[in-house]
Write an enzyme that holds these catalytic residues in place. Structure first.
Site, PDB file in Angstrom:
ATOM      1  N   ARG A   5     -81.716  45.256   6.835  1.00  0.00           N
ATOM      2  CA  ARG A   5     -81.273  44.487   5.473  1.00  0.00           C
ATOM      3  C   ARG A   5     -81.487  44.927   4.475  1.00  0.00           C
ATOM      4  O   ARG A   5     -82.485  45.168   3.671  1.00  0.00           O
ATOM      5  CB  ARG A   5     -82.500  42.736   5.910  1.00  0.00           C
ATOM      6  N   ARG A  18     -85.934  44.405   1.102  1.00  0.00           N
ATOM      7  CA  ARG A  18     -87.258  43.515   0.314  1.00  0.00           C
ATOM      8  C   ARG A  18     -88.197  44.137   0.321  1.00  0.00           C
ATOM      9  O   ARG A  18     -88.531  44.643   2.054  1.00  0.00           O
ATOM     10  CB  ARG A  18     -87.599  41.913   1.117  1.00  0.00           C
ATOM     11  N   ARG A  44     -95.109  39.383  10.294  1.00  0.00           N
ATOM     12  CA  ARG A  44     -94.401  37.798  10.731  1.00  0.00           C
ATOM     13  C   ARG A  44     -94.241  37.262  11.853  1.00  0.00           C
ATOM     14  O   ARG A  44     -94.406  35.934  11.448  1.00  0.00           O
ATOM     15  CB  ARG A  44     -92.960  38.238   9.649  1.00  0.00           C
ATOM     16  N   LYS A  97     -80.367  33.382  10.516  1.00  0.00           N
ATOM     17  CA  LYS A  97     -81.174  31.833   9.611  1.00  0.00           C
ATOM     18  C   LYS A  97     -79.834  32.233   8.355  1.00  0.00           C
ATOM     19  O   LYS A  97     -79.220  31.073   8.129  1.00  0.00           O
ATOM     20  CB  LYS A  97     -82.246  31.694   9.176  1.00  0.00           C
ATOM     21  N   ARG A 121     -92.394  25.591   7.933  1.00  0.00           N
ATOM     22  CA  ARG A 121     -93.162  26.704   8.948  1.00  0.00           C
ATOM     23  C   ARG A 121     -93.941  26.184   9.871  1.00  0.00           C
ATOM     24  O   ARG A 121     -95.061  27.086   9.903  1.00  0.00           O
ATOM     25  CB  ARG A 121     -93.171  27.975   8.096  1.00  0.00           C
TER      26      ARG A 121
HETATM   27  P1  AMP Z   1     -88.502  33.783   4.301  1.00  0.00           P
HETATM   28  O1  AMP Z   1     -87.478  34.436   2.440  1.00  0.00           O
HETATM   29  O2  AMP Z   1     -88.212  32.984   4.414  1.00  0.00           O
HETATM   30  O3  AMP Z   1     -88.434  35.248   5.198  1.00  0.00           O
HETATM   31  O4  AMP Z   1     -89.698  34.428   3.615  1.00  0.00           O
HETATM   32  C1  AMP Z   1     -90.645  35.122   2.918  1.00  0.00           C
HETATM   33  C2  AMP Z   1     -92.362  35.236   2.609  1.00  0.00           C
HETATM   34  O5  AMP Z   1     -92.575  33.545   1.623  1.00  0.00           O
HETATM   35  C3  AMP Z   1     -92.682  34.970   4.490  1.00  0.00           C
HETATM   36  O6  AMP Z   1     -92.992  35.391   4.719  1.00  0.00           O
HETATM   37  C4  AMP Z   1     -93.875  33.413   3.642  1.00  0.00           C
HETATM   38  O7  AMP Z   1     -94.922  35.021   3.638  1.00  0.00           O
HETATM   39  C5  AMP Z   1     -93.652  32.711   2.938  1.00  0.00           C
HETATM   40  N1  AMP Z   1     -92.981  31.545   2.307  1.00  0.00           N
HETATM   41  C6  AMP Z   1     -91.765  31.578   2.945  1.00  0.00           C
HETATM   42  N2  AMP Z   1     -90.838  29.548   3.104  1.00  0.00           N
HETATM   43  C7  AMP Z   1     -92.818  29.844   3.741  1.00  0.00           C
HETATM   44  C8  AMP Z   1     -93.300  28.563   4.323  1.00  0.00           C
HETATM   45  N3  AMP Z   1     -92.185  26.734   4.389  1.00  0.00           N
HETATM   46  N4  AMP Z   1     -94.578  28.602   4.025  1.00  0.00           N
HETATM   47  C9  AMP Z   1     -95.502  29.066   3.632  1.00  0.00           C
HETATM   48  N5  AMP Z   1     -94.936  30.144   3.590  1.00  0.00           N
HETATM   49  C10 AMP Z   1     -93.858  30.827   2.665  1.00  0.00           C
END
Ligand code: AMP
Length: 214
Positions: free
Chosen positions: A128, A161, A172, A13, A89
């Site tokens: 990453r 990260r 996740r 993504k 999500r």
């Molecule tokens: P990402 O950078 O999109 O992989 O998000 C990293 C983490 O942020 C996720 O594993 C969740 O813990 C939290 N997170 C990001 N976006 C959301 C969302 N839309 N709803 C709930 N938690 C989120």
């Protein structure tokens, strides 16, 4: 054009988001980035968010939707083009997004789903590296920076990260299956679902996207 990006972590993504923002001029709204910004502020809320992200579980729908609502309110990009990355999500978030966009008379055009094989996902995420300053993405073997730990784009420092470790990646993926996968049916029912192969590397992905948008 208003687009939602769907797919498990590591499906590509982030790479597709770069193509969509650069080539198609969509403003990038990543809830993960917004939450990491909140953590950087060192507030009590930031500490709470950090503990959830580190475990690989979701932050509350209410908080995330509020962040998105504040971000898009009165935003001129709402009419020009927006890319939602990592949001929604949950089906609740998807419904709330539809309500927010309907109020602004700027409905979603489509949701783009990417799937990738789980061993590839694991390799992509554990290798990453992200630029602390501009957010550019690198990979220790697939896309190494010219100098170790230095961003080719802006010279910022690269970091890994805290949730890009094997244990958290597995958590996740489980959260994705349980909470996020049902969103695919939600957009399918609205006839807004499109698919791209997340196993493709960025250049091929960009081509597949261009063909799809024709
Ligand atoms: P990402 O950078 O999109 O992989 O998000 C990293 C983490 O942020 C996720 O594993 C969740 O813990 C939290 N997170 C990001 N976006 C959301 C969302 N839309 N709803 C709930 N938690 C989120």
């Amino acid at each position: 054009m208003r687009v939602v990006l769907l797919g498990p972590p590591g499906a590509g993504k982030g790479s597709l988001a770069s193509v969509l923002t650069e080539k198609y001029r969509l403003a990038h709204i990543s809830t993960g980035d917004m939450l990491r910004e909140e953590i950087k502020k060192g507030t009590a809320l930031g500490t709470e968010i950090k503990s959830l992200i580190t475990k690989g579980v979701l932050v509350s729908d209410t908080l995330v939707t509020k962040l998105v609502e504040q971000r898009i309110a009165h935003d001129p990009d709402l009419k020009k083009g927006l890319l939602f990355d990592g949001f929604p999500r949950t089906v609740k978030q998807a419904r709330d997004l539809d309500v927010l966009l309907a109020k602004a008379d700027a409905p979603l055009d489509f949701a783009l789903n990417m799937e990738a094989d789980s061993d590839l996902i694991l390799k992509r995420l554990t290798g990453r590296r992200v630029c602390r300053k501009c957010g550019a993405l690198f990979h220790v073997t697939n896309k190494p920076p010219l100098s170790p730990s230095v961003c080719d784009v802006c010279g910022g420092g690269l970091y890994q990260r805290t949730d890009d470790n094997e244990e958290t990646i597995k958590a996740r993926m489980q959260v994705y299956q349980a909470s996020t996968q049902p969103i695919i049916d939600y957009y399918n029912r609205q006839h807004k679902l499109k698919k791209l192969d997340g196993n493709l590397e960025t250049a091929d992905l960009a081509q597949a996207l261009a063909a799809m948008l024709k």
